[in-house]
Design a protein around this motif. Structure first.
Motif, PDB file in Angstrom:
ATOM      1  N   PHE A 164      46.625  42.789  32.675  1.00 42.80           N
ATOM      2  CA  PHE A 164      45.800  43.753  33.420  1.00 42.80           C
ATOM      3  C   PHE A 164      44.387  43.749  32.847  1.00 42.80           C
ATOM      4  CE2 PHE A 164      50.112  45.733  33.370  1.00 42.80           C
ATOM      5  CZ  PHE A 164      50.404  45.602  34.715  1.00 42.80           C
ATOM      6  N   PRO A 165      43.365  43.354  33.643  1.00 42.37           N
ATOM      7  CA  PRO A 165      43.418  42.733  34.968  1.00 42.37           C
ATOM      8  C   PRO A 165      44.001  41.315  34.886  1.00 42.37           C
ATOM      9  CG  PRO A 165      41.204  43.582  34.469  1.00 42.37           C
ATOM     10  CD  PRO A 165      41.969  43.536  33.185  1.00 42.37           C
ATOM     11  N   GLY A 166      44.410  40.805  36.008  1.00 39.69           N
ATOM     12  CA  GLY A 166      44.952  39.461  36.083  1.00 39.69           C
ATOM     13  C   GLY A 166      46.138  39.387  37.017  1.00 39.69           C
ATOM     14  N   GLU A 167      47.084  40.304  36.840  1.00 40.88           N
ATOM     15  CA  GLU A 167      48.280  40.272  37.674  1.00 40.88           C
ATOM     16  C   GLU A 167      47.913  40.463  39.133  1.00 40.88           C
ATOM     17  OE1 GLU A 167      52.034  43.195  38.049  1.00 40.88           O
ATOM     18  OE2 GLU A 167      51.886  42.156  36.101  1.00 40.88           O
ATOM     19  N   GLY A 168      48.399  39.537  39.966  1.00 41.04           N
ATOM     20  CA  GLY A 168      48.131  39.595  41.402  1.00 41.04           C
ATOM     21  C   GLY A 168      46.801  38.998  41.816  1.00 41.04           C
ATOM     22  N   ALA A 169      45.996  38.542  40.849  1.00 40.13           N
ATOM     23  CA  ALA A 169      44.689  37.973  41.180  1.00 40.13           C
ATOM     24  C   ALA A 169      44.857  36.616  41.873  1.00 40.13           C
ATOM     25  CB  ALA A 169      43.845  37.821  39.917  1.00 40.13           C
ATOM     26  N   ASP A 170      44.088  36.416  42.918  1.00 34.33           N
ATOM     27  CA  ASP A 170      44.137  35.155  43.670  1.00 34.33           C
ATOM     28  C   ASP A 170      43.027  34.242  43.147  1.00 34.33           C
ATOM     29  OD1 ASP A 170      44.631  33.160  45.467  1.00 34.33           O
ATOM     30  OD2 ASP A 170      43.697  34.181  47.172  1.00 34.33           O
ATOM     31  N   ILE A 171      43.312  33.562  42.051  1.00 35.93           N
ATOM     32  CA  ILE A 171      42.319  32.703  41.395  1.00 35.93           C
ATOM     33  C   ILE A 171      42.781  31.249  41.511  1.00 35.93           C
ATOM     34  CG2 ILE A 171      41.141  32.173  39.232  1.00 35.93           C
ATOM     35  CD1 ILE A 171      41.803  35.068  38.358  1.00 35.93           C
ATOM     36  N   PRO A 172      42.027  30.396  42.199  1.00 35.98           N
ATOM     37  CA  PRO A 172      42.432  28.991  42.300  1.00 35.98           C
ATOM     38  C   PRO A 172      42.508  28.338  40.926  1.00 35.98           C
ATOM     39  CG  PRO A 172      40.693  29.502  43.877  1.00 35.98           C
ATOM     40  CD  PRO A 172      40.805  30.680  42.962  1.00 35.98           C
ATOM     41  N   ILE A 173      43.643  27.717  40.630  1.00 38.49           N
ATOM     42  CA  ILE A 173      43.806  26.958  39.390  1.00 38.49           C
ATOM     43  C   ILE A 173      43.659  25.479  39.715  1.00 38.49           C
ATOM     44  CG2 ILE A 173      45.457  26.246  37.623  1.00 38.49           C
ATOM     45  CD1 ILE A 173      46.557  29.053  37.576  1.00 38.49           C
ATOM     46  N   TRP A 174      42.784  24.830  38.962  1.00 43.84           N
ATOM     47  CA  TRP A 174      42.596  23.384  39.045  1.00 43.84           C
ATOM     48  C   TRP A 174      43.082  22.773  37.742  1.00 43.84           C
ATOM     49  CZ3 TRP A 174      39.250  20.488  42.565  1.00 43.84           C
ATOM     50  CH2 TRP A 174      38.704  21.271  43.611  1.00 43.84           C
ATOM     51  N   LEU A 175      43.624  21.567  37.814  1.00 39.80           N
ATOM     52  CA  LEU A 175      43.901  20.809  36.607  1.00 39.80           C
ATOM     53  C   LEU A 175      42.855  19.713  36.481  1.00 39.80           C
ATOM     54  CD1 LEU A 175      47.791  20.548  36.414  1.00 39.80           C
ATOM     55  CD2 LEU A 175      46.258  22.360  35.639  1.00 39.80           C
ATOM     56  N   LEU A 176      42.326  19.568  35.263  1.00 38.39           N
ATOM     57  CA  LEU A 176      41.276  18.605  34.973  1.00 38.39           C
ATOM     58  C   LEU A 176      41.836  17.525  34.071  1.00 38.39           C
ATOM     59  CD1 LEU A 176      39.770  21.158  35.934  1.00 38.39           C
ATOM     60  CD2 LEU A 176      38.066  20.730  34.175  1.00 38.39           C
ATOM     61  N   GLY A 177      41.310  16.315  34.202  1.00 42.87           N
ATOM     62  CA  GLY A 177      41.813  15.253  33.345  1.00 42.87           C
ATOM     63  C   GLY A 177      40.893  14.059  33.267  1.00 42.87           C
ATOM     64  N   SER A 178      41.125  13.242  32.237  1.00 43.73           N
ATOM     65  CA  SER A 178      40.430  11.962  32.092  1.00 43.73           C
ATOM     66  C   SER A 178      41.447  10.836  31.910  1.00 43.73           C
ATOM     67  CB  SER A 178      39.466  12.004  30.900  1.00 43.73           C
ATOM     68  OG  SER A 178      40.146  12.329  29.707  1.00 43.73           O
ATOM     69  N   SER A 179      42.711  11.136  32.248  1.00 45.60           N
ATOM     70  CA  SER A 179      43.789  10.139  32.183  1.00 45.60           C
ATOM     71  C   SER A 179      44.824  10.517  33.239  1.00 45.60           C
ATOM     72  CB  SER A 179      44.416  10.117  30.785  1.00 45.60           C
ATOM     73  OG  SER A 179      45.089  11.340  30.529  1.00 45.60           O
ATOM     74  N   GLY A 180      45.998   9.909  33.146  1.00 43.71           N
ATOM     75  CA  GLY A 180      47.014  10.163  34.160  1.00 43.71           C
ATOM     76  C   GLY A 180      47.863  11.399  33.931  1.00 43.71           C
ATOM     77  N   PHE A 181      47.821  11.991  32.727  1.00 42.44           N
ATOM     78  CA  PHE A 181      48.712  13.099  32.387  1.00 42.44           C
ATOM     79  C   PHE A 181      48.530  14.278  33.347  1.00 42.44           C
ATOM     80  CE2 PHE A 181      50.121  16.902  30.267  1.00 42.44           C
ATOM     81  CZ  PHE A 181      51.192  16.518  29.463  1.00 42.44           C
ATOM     82  N   SER A 182      47.298  14.793  33.435  1.00 43.69           N
ATOM     83  CA  SER A 182      47.045  15.946  34.300  1.00 43.69           C
ATOM     84  C   SER A 182      47.131  15.579  35.777  1.00 43.69           C
ATOM     85  CB  SER A 182      45.683  16.559  33.981  1.00 43.69           C
ATOM     86  OG  SER A 182      45.698  17.166  32.704  1.00 43.69           O
ATOM     87  N   ALA A 183      46.873  14.307  36.108  1.00 39.46           N
ATOM     88  CA  ALA A 183      47.012  13.857  37.500  1.00 39.46           C
ATOM     89  C   ALA A 183      48.451  14.034  37.961  1.00 39.46           C
ATOM     90  CB  ALA A 183      46.579  12.403  37.626  1.00 39.46           C
ATOM     91  N   GLN A 184      49.392  13.626  37.121  1.00 33.24           N
ATOM     92  CA  GLN A 184      50.809  13.760  37.472  1.00 33.24           C
ATOM     93  C   GLN A 184      51.239  15.220  37.517  1.00 33.24           C
ATOM     94  OE1 GLN A 184      52.255  10.830  34.430  1.00 33.24           O
ATOM     95  NE2 GLN A 184      53.330   9.939  36.164  1.00 33.24           N
ATOM     96  N   LEU A 185      50.737  16.019  36.563  1.00 34.43           N
ATOM     97  CA  LEU A 185      51.104  17.431  36.543  1.00 34.43           C
ATOM     98  C   LEU A 185      50.548  18.155  37.767  1.00 34.43           C
ATOM     99  CD1 LEU A 185      52.486  19.744  35.037  1.00 34.43           C
ATOM    100  CD2 LEU A 185      50.343  20.104  33.771  1.00 34.43           C
ATOM    101  N   ALA A 186      49.292  17.862  38.123  1.00 33.07           N
ATOM    102  CA  ALA A 186      48.703  18.475  39.318  1.00 33.07           C
ATOM    103  C   ALA A 186      49.473  18.093  40.568  1.00 33.07           C
ATOM    104  CB  ALA A 186      47.238  18.066  39.449  1.00 33.07           C
ATOM    105  N   ALA A 187      49.901  16.841  40.641  1.00 36.20           N
ATOM    106  CA  ALA A 187      50.685  16.382  41.787  1.00 36.20           C
ATOM    107  C   ALA A 187      52.016  17.119  41.852  1.00 36.20           C
ATOM    108  CB  ALA A 187      50.916  14.881  41.689  1.00 36.20           C
TER     109      ALA A 187
END
Length: 339
Positions: free
Chosen positions: A163-186
């Motif tokens: 609180f605050p935070g619960e119920g917030a509509d905040i877009p989450i992006w995953l960032l990366g410079s390799s394949g790890f976050s690419a696979q997780l985002a997918a």
């Protein structure tokens, strides 16, 4: 790779990555004034979002307290989206990030983005100073993201709530410079931003991983990929090449393990760096993603990189020493949107 409808860069969102440079002879206070001025201008010029990145122990970057700076920029602008590119989640308790970004979203509803990375944003000694332990590693990133999402989702049965935070509509992006976050985002059906501005050679493999493994979610029905580009634009080729030497010196100082404030440009880079270091620059600042030149040159190279990546959005970093030259560089890019 999946086939896509050809895109034109003036039909996709262009955004700003601000590393809040502290220039040689100046200080963080001036850096924040410059960032506000840049954000206000790029908002007027039609840029879509304005992101700041978490770095530590860097005398040339002022955005270490990233959430604080995001609030400062959002408070000085009206409608441009403002967020992190990114928050290095292993450095933080997910609860605190949920509370910080929940607070930002409450203050500036519908304008806050939360981009997450798994690198320390610093060296190992600084990572230890931040975390007090190195037990938190990049491999824990999926669990940390899951925990953070849980705080935003909330629920009365949870023992710990944000609180605050619960119920917030905040877009989450995953960032990366390799394949790890690419696979997780997918896997999670999240938007993905790739750091092609310093990892050009891994861009296409990472985007392929992301698109080929993407699972639709409540957030996204199809993949959404953003790529980073360095742009140093000026009214003549000679001036653009001159201005670019500031960023080149900054990369070399990082390679030497002795980061410095952003230095003024020099007429002849060969006078201040070795031939070996000059060769290494072509790896760090690949010509596909570091675009230096006039409006026509930048336009051509942006079109080429977009055709190569089929990105849904581009985020532009311009490490330029003089504030007026930095503003002009972004203005030139904005003029391309009108073509």
């Amino acid at each position: 790779m999946t086939s896509f409808t050809p895109k034109h860069f003036h039909n996709i969102p262009l955004s700003v990555l601000d590393l809040a440079p502290i220039t040689e002879g100046s200080d963080a206070s001036q850096s924040f004034k410059n960032s506000v001025e840049l954000a206000q201008h790029t908002e007027e010029w039609g840029f879509h979002r304005y992101w700041l990145a978490e770095h530590h122990n860097m005398p040339g970057i002022a955005s270490s307290a990233t959430s604080v700076v995001i609030g400062h920029i959002a408070g000085a602008t009206k409608h441009i989206r403002v967020g992190s590119g990114g928050i290095m989640l292993p450095n933080h308790a997910p609860l605190m990030i949920a509370e910080q970004f929940g607070t930002l979203e409450a203050m500036y509803p519908g304008r806050i983005d939360l981009g997450l990375g798994r690198a320390p944003g610093s060296d190992q000694a600084t990572a230890y100073a931040l975390r007090r332990t190195l037990q938190s590693r990049g491999e824990d990133f999926p669990e940390l993201v899951e925990e953070l999402e849980g705080y935003f989702a909330g629920g009365e049965s949870a023992r710990v709530r944000a609180f605050p935070g619960e119920g917030a509509d905040i877009p989450i992006w995953l960032l990366g410079s390799s394949g790890f976050s690419a696979q997780l985002a997918a896997h999670k059906g999240l938007p993905f931003a790739f750091a092609s501005h310093f990892a050009a050679e891994y861009t296409l493999p990472a985007l392929r991983l992301y698109r080929d493994n993407f699972k639709p979610s409540e957030i996204l029905k199809k993949p959404y990929a953003m790529v980073g580009v360095n742009v140093i634009a000026a009214d003549t080729e000679e001036k653009a090449q001159f201005l670019a030497t500031s960023q080149q010196q900054q990369f070399l100082s990082l390679r030497r393990g002795a980061p410095t404030p952003l230095k003024p440009p020099v007429e002849n880079l060969e006078e201040v760096v070795s031939s070996y270091e000059l060769a290494s620059l072509s790896q760090s600042l690949d010509s596909r993603t570091t675009l230096v030149g006039t409006k026509e040159t930048v336009k051509k190279k942006l079109e080429q990189f977009l055709a190569e990546t089929e990105a849904d959005e581009m985020i532009i970093n311009s490490q330029i020493y003089d504030q007026q030259d930095r503003l002009r560089s972004y203005e030139i890019v904005a003029e391309l949107l009108e073509v």
